[in-house]
Enzyme design. Sequence first.
Site, PDB file in Angstrom:
ATOM      1  N   LEU A 220      44.705  43.048  46.534  1.00 11.66           N
ATOM      2  CA  LEU A 220      44.081  43.659  45.361  1.00 11.66           C
ATOM      3  C   LEU A 220      44.702  45.049  45.199  1.00 11.66           C
ATOM      4  O   LEU A 220      45.050  45.688  46.199  1.00 11.66           O
ATOM      5  CB  LEU A 220      42.560  43.816  45.555  1.00 11.66           C
ATOM      6  N   ASP A 221      44.804  45.520  43.975  1.00  9.53           N
ATOM      7  CA  ASP A 221      45.320  46.866  43.740  1.00  9.53           C
ATOM      8  C   ASP A 221      44.446  47.893  44.443  1.00  9.53           C
ATOM      9  O   ASP A 221      43.226  47.715  44.563  1.00  9.53           O
ATOM     10  CB  ASP A 221      45.347  47.177  42.233  1.00  9.53           C
ATOM     11  N   ARG A 222      45.056  48.992  44.851  1.00  4.62           N
ATOM     12  CA  ARG A 222      44.342  50.022  45.617  1.00  4.62           C
ATOM     13  C   ARG A 222      43.058  50.529  44.942  1.00  4.62           C
ATOM     14  O   ARG A 222      42.031  50.681  45.613  1.00  4.62           O
ATOM     15  CB  ARG A 222      45.297  51.197  45.900  1.00  4.62           C
TER      16      ARG A 222
END
Length: 233
Positions: free
Chosen positions: A69-71
């Site tokens: 998942l994106d940060r």
Amino acid sequence: MSKRSKLSNSSNLQVLYEDNHIIVVNKRAGDIVQGDKTGDKPLSDVVKEYIKEKYHKPGNVFLGTVHRLDRPTTGIIVFARTSKALPRLNKLFSEKKAQKTYWAVVSNKPPKKEDSLVHWLKKNPKNNKSYSHLKEVEGSKKAILHYKILKILDNYVLLEINLETGRHHQIRSQLSSIGCIIKGDLKYGAKRSNKDASIHLHARQIQFVHPVSKEDINLIAPLPIDSIWDACL
């Protein structure tokens, strides 16, 4: 960048499910799933520490990263705990047999109550951003998502999203292209950031068949604690 929300560590890790073969956690905003050039401690290392401490494991702990998942996003992340489970989970995810549902809080109401968006996304590695095109361009990949409005808030709209493809920044880029910018997502057009550097995109639910026991797994990740997310429930 403003101060990040409290990151996950082995003491506060939000574990949604665990057994001998898999562990599923609720990622906090700011956690990076795997190590990158920042050198920040990845969530995978945190989970290893958690397992090592909880089960008093000597030596190295095996942990396989299956997806990311994106940060700045939050929500469900699945890890493999055994070399038996890892290739099976990888196959399950690559064949789109894990059904993932996302929630996004966006700034504008989309044109339709529910719809499918089809774009061609092209990633620019220099600014780590994906650009949506209505027609195929050189180096682009087809991206398909399905959304529906779940709730209309005072200043925002809650959308439920299901992906048909898994492209870089797909939800963020595609929603931005129809004017539905995710709250806090400066990279894709938000006017202001969230104080904790998060964006209001959450991997809410996952359904899949356990790679070893074959039982049906259906998990929901609690929302981050904040007034906007609270209003979504």
